[in-house]
Enzyme design. Structure first.
Site, mmCIF file in Angstrom:
data_model
loop_
_atom_site.group_PDB
_atom_site.id
_atom_site.type_symbol
_atom_site.label_atom_id
_atom_site.label_comp_id
_atom_site.label_asym_id
_atom_site.label_seq_id
_atom_site.Cartn_x
_atom_site.Cartn_y
_atom_site.Cartn_z
ATOM 1 N N TYR A 118 0.832 -1.213 0.000
ATOM 2 C CA TYR A 118 0.000 0.000 0.000
ATOM 3 C C TYR A 118 0.867 1.264 0.000
ATOM 4 O O TYR A 118 0.582 2.234 -0.700
ATOM 5 C CB TYR A 118 -0.947 0.022 1.206
ATOM 6 C CG TYR A 118 -1.624 1.359 1.388
ATOM 7 C CD1 TYR A 118 -2.525 1.837 0.441
ATOM 8 C CD2 TYR A 118 -1.330 2.166 2.495
ATOM 9 C CE1 TYR A 118 -3.130 3.086 0.589
ATOM 10 C CE2 TYR A 118 -1.934 3.405 2.643
ATOM 11 C CZ TYR A 118 -2.834 3.868 1.694
ATOM 12 O OH TYR A 118 -3.426 5.095 1.844
ATOM 13 N N ARG A 126 1.358 6.655 -6.741
ATOM 14 C CA ARG A 126 0.212 7.530 -7.010
ATOM 15 C C ARG A 126 0.655 8.986 -7.026
ATOM 16 O O ARG A 126 0.303 9.747 -7.944
ATOM 17 C CB ARG A 126 -0.877 7.305 -5.960
ATOM 18 C CG ARG A 126 -1.995 8.332 -6.008
ATOM 19 C CD ARG A 126 -3.170 7.974 -5.120
ATOM 20 N NE ARG A 126 -2.822 7.784 -3.712
ATOM 21 C CZ ARG A 126 -3.696 7.439 -2.768
ATOM 22 N NH1 ARG A 126 -4.957 7.207 -3.084
ATOM 23 N NH2 ARG A 126 -3.315 7.291 -1.515
ATOM 24 N N TYR A 173 -0.728 13.204 7.265
ATOM 25 C CA TYR A 173 -0.316 12.115 8.147
ATOM 26 C C TYR A 173 1.186 12.218 8.406
ATOM 27 O O TYR A 173 1.968 12.514 7.494
ATOM 28 C CB TYR A 173 -0.595 10.750 7.498
ATOM 29 C CG TYR A 173 -2.022 10.240 7.579
ATOM 30 C CD1 TYR A 173 -2.990 10.847 8.372
ATOM 31 C CD2 TYR A 173 -2.390 9.109 6.856
ATOM 32 C CE1 TYR A 173 -4.285 10.343 8.425
ATOM 33 C CE2 TYR A 173 -3.684 8.603 6.914
ATOM 34 C CZ TYR A 173 -4.629 9.226 7.695
ATOM 35 O OH TYR A 173 -5.899 8.725 7.744
ATOM 36 N N ARG A 211 -11.469 13.703 2.738
ATOM 37 C CA ARG A 211 -12.357 12.800 3.489
ATOM 38 C C ARG A 211 -13.722 12.659 2.827
ATOM 39 O O ARG A 211 -14.397 11.647 2.991
ATOM 40 C CB ARG A 211 -12.529 13.298 4.919
ATOM 41 C CG ARG A 211 -11.238 13.307 5.730
ATOM 42 C CD ARG A 211 -10.711 11.909 5.986
ATOM 43 N NE ARG A 211 -9.480 11.925 6.774
ATOM 44 C CZ ARG A 211 -8.760 10.830 7.020
ATOM 45 N NH1 ARG A 211 -9.124 9.659 6.536
ATOM 46 N NH2 ARG A 211 -7.657 10.916 7.727
ATOM 47 N N GLU A 256 -14.007 -0.840 7.096
ATOM 48 C CA GLU A 256 -14.007 0.520 6.548
ATOM 49 C C GLU A 256 -15.328 0.718 5.803
ATOM 50 O O GLU A 256 -15.848 -0.219 5.209
ATOM 51 C CB GLU A 256 -12.813 0.691 5.599
ATOM 52 C CG GLU A 256 -12.640 2.092 5.053
ATOM 53 C CD GLU A 256 -11.314 2.262 4.297
ATOM 54 O OE1 GLU A 256 -10.242 2.021 4.895
ATOM 55 O OE2 GLU A 256 -11.356 2.622 3.104
HETATM 56 C C1 3EB Z 1 -7.457 6.264 6.430
HETATM 57 O O1 3EB Z 1 -8.306 6.920 7.023
HETATM 58 C C2 3EB Z 1 -7.879 4.932 5.886
HETATM 59 O O2 3EB Z 1 -5.088 5.956 0.161
HETATM 60 O O3 3EB Z 1 -6.729 6.694 -1.069
HETATM 61 C C3 3EB Z 1 -9.021 5.662 3.220
HETATM 62 C C4 3EB Z 1 -9.428 6.262 2.026
HETATM 63 C C5 3EB Z 1 -7.710 5.243 3.346
HETATM 64 C C6 3EB Z 1 -8.529 6.440 0.955
HETATM 65 C C7 3EB Z 1 -6.279 6.239 -0.004
HETATM 66 C C8 3EB Z 1 -6.823 5.436 2.282
HETATM 67 C C9 3EB Z 1 -7.223 6.013 1.103
HETATM 68 O O4 3EB Z 1 -6.286 6.630 6.316
HETATM 69 C C10 3EB Z 1 -7.231 4.588 4.595
#
Ligand code: 3EB
Length: 330
Positions: free
Chosen positions: A151, A158, A210, A223, A323
């Site tokens: 990932y 990406r 992050y 989000r 999720e």
């Molecule tokens: C998170 O909250 C969960 O890498 O595009 C959620 C939605 C998550 C999209 C992405 C990753 C992605 O971090 C992981």
């Protein structure tokens, strides 16, 4: 820029949101209905077809009878292929999908880079359209340790392939691990005419911020995305992440309740009333099939009547067990 003699006219009225739902009819019947932008099958065994609007998503359903997901608009549809990329368009909406074999690109980073570069190049043909929502389904998503996890390599690629694709803001997104051929990377998107409004979650650190501990390249997604006419909210994959930390490690029920709290906060931030309704389809990605019953029971209690499709998929942090993503109409 406006050229001399060109009349920009009044601002165009944003186009209404596509209608998204789960349906039990055959894919052929659904594709034949007017205004069908895309039809999705779920599972390895799903039958493909020559129609570029018909996409096979490599996630098994945890339901008795798997429905199709349908995207519909009230306008005529055109569709086609450009190399490996398939697309459809109508009513101010555009669907595009790409599936790559990672082995042809040297692994997950190279494949993600190629996929995003190809989607970016394709979208340059449609300067009026913005990518509002993207889904990424990657095999063996949690394989490899630390920064070598598949990932995280996907996130690196990406970002490398996107260039200035998302300079005006990240779309809403989902990234989930599938259990089909591990080298199969599937990326598909919804773009629309006009800008959406990205929505962040006040309970969560924005993903692109992050800290380093989650990887070299922070995941680029919003989000949620309010569509241009503000008539629907596209909700990104939402896990039991609070701040930037994973909550309730090892407890699927507690993770799911945390997700529902996250979703309520997100709806509030978007200016929508709390709660979901029976026209807003959701997906629940469940890591362990054995947890499906528990997830289904909690959702039936907390979101009665809401269409939720349970899919067997891995969440991009290995400690996360469930999720949710989907839609909320305004
Ligand atoms: C998170 O909250 C969960 O890498 O595009 C959620 C939605 C998550 C999209 C992405 C990753 C992605 O971090 C992981």
């Amino acid at each position: 820029m406006i050229q001399a003699g060109e009349n920009p006219g009044p601002a165009a009225t944003p186009v209404p949101a596509p209608y998204i739902c789960y349906r039990q009819q055959s894919a052929a019947e659904l594709l034949a209905e007017p205004g069908t932008l895309a039809v999705f099958d779920f599972g390895h065994a799903a039958a493909g077809s020559a129609d570029p609007r018909h996409l096979q998503v490599p996630l098994e359903t945890l339901e008795g009878t798997a429905p199709h997901e349908v995207w519909r608009v009230t306008a005529p549809i055109t569709h086609g292929r450009v190399g490996a990329l398939r697309w459809s368009q109508g009513g101010g909406w555009l669907f595009a999908a790409l599936e790559l074999d990672e082995r042809e690109y040297g692994g997950p980073a190279g494949a993600a880079q190629a996929a995003y570069a190809a989607l970016h190049a394709f979208m340059r043909r449609y300067p009026a359209f913005r990518v509002l929502r993207i889904w990424n389904y990657q095999g063996a998503i949690n394989e490899g340790d630390g920064d070598a996890e598949r990932y995280r390599r996907f996130c690196d690629g990406r970002a490398a392939g996107s260039g200035n694709f998302f300079a005006a803001g990240y779309p809403a997104a989902t990234a989930i691990g599938h259990h089909a051929a591990r080298d199969r990377l599937q990326v598909y998107l919804l773009a629309g005419i006009g800008a959406g409004t990205a929505v962040e979650n006040p309970r969560q650190v924005s993903a692109w911020r992050y800290p380093r501990e989650y990887g070299r390249t922070a995941p680029g997604f919003a989000r949620a995305m309010l569509l241009p006419a503000r008539d629907a909210l596209a909700i990104s994959g939402t896990a039991a992440v609070v701040g930037h930390a994973s909550a309730h490690v090892g407890d699927v029920a507690a993770q799911l309740r945390e997700i529902l709290t996250n979703l309520e906060a997100l709806l509030g931030q978007a200016g929508l009333p709390t709660g979901f309704d029976t026209t807003a389809p959701l997906k629940a990605y469940v890591r362990h099939a054995a947890d499906a019953e528990c997830v289904r029971a909690i959702l039936a209690e907390r979101l009665p009547g809401v269409p939720v499709l349970l899919l067997h998929g891995d969440i991009c942090r290995r400690e996360l067990l469930v999720e949710l993503d989907g839609w909320r109409y305004a």
